[in-house]
Design an enzyme around this catalytic site. Sequence first.
Site: not given
Ligand code: NAP
Length: 282
Positions: A55, A80, A113
């Site tokens: 990241y 990770k 990761h």
């Molecule tokens: P997510 O948490 O499913 O979704 C994030 C998105 O949803 C952002 O665009 C955010 O917008 C929006 N959001 C959040 N809360 C909301 C709400 N209450 N109402 C409306 N929209 C909302 O996706 P993600 O960031 O991909 O996944 C979460 C975490 O998982 C990551 O940040 C990372 O730490 C981890 N991750 C790990 C891997 C892996 O391979 N291990 C891959 C991907 C992600 P705003 O920010 O504009 O509010």
Amino acid sequence: MAPTKITKTIKLADGNRMPVMGFGTYKIGDQETMNTAIDAAWNAGYRMFDTAMLYRNEDILGPAIQQLGLPREGLFLTSKVAEVVQGYDRTMKAVEGSLKRLQTDYLDLLLVHWPVREYFFDTWKAMEQLKADGKVRSIGVSNYTISHLELLATQAKEMPVVNQVEYHPYLNQQALFDYDQEKNIVTEAWSPLGRRAVLDNPMLMKIAKHHQKSVAQIVLRWELQHELVTIPKSTHPDRIKENAEIFDFDLDVDEMTMIDILNRNERTGNEPEIVYETGKQY
Ligand code: NAP
């Protein structure tokens, strides 16, 4: 019974405890945004923060946490090992970099990761050594399928205690989740909101209306009731708070089932088998 607080923890197979809810930081890329988000997350009760070498934000998460002025024991930090630094020596070295950037002596949880065929066992050996050296408290994996876990078991001295995988109503990975449970591996949901893809689903909107909650809150609650750990990301303080306010209601059995059957096996991210073979995300 409903858990009462965001600070609820679960016991991992290695005896350590992990919060059931954490804060995702993927795509948070500047110091000011990170400071605001971490401050809001702390005030909303989040104690676990999820980052990754990939990241490229460990160096802004570290100072954002420092500005809170808290004792280290109260925090749970996950990072990770990126595909490009896998292998025994490279992993050992890369983790030193993470610790420096995060301004800490240890990580609570370190994950591989993505599985990479070429470095598969050597990377895991380094993970075991880092735990023995006290640089990380718990070791786990991310994006491992059942076959990757079975393969790892043929040589691992200790098995991962966490498997962080893509999980949301359109991809509930039931077979993998069941396998993790049977092996005492905690499943942690990444992209728990499907990166917003699930937020306009009519069935979820109906359930949300009934509980006077948002769709995001319903989805996160569904994950917790399935005994997953969940790590939603947001840069908006109001949403960060909203996502944490899911400990004052329960979904009933019918509602849980209605969400379960929304599964479409639809990924927002990479296919683990392709990354395993190529060593690259695409
Ligand atoms: P997510 O948490 O499913 O979704 C994030 C998105 O949803 C952002 O665009 C955010 O917008 C929006 N959001 C959040 N809360 C909301 C709400 N209450 N109402 C409306 N929209 C909302 O996706 P993600 O960031 O991909 O996944 C979460 C975490 O998982 C990551 O940040 C990372 O730490 C981890 N991750 C790990 C891997 C892996 O391979 N291990 C891959 C991907 C992600 P705003 O920010 O504009 O509010």
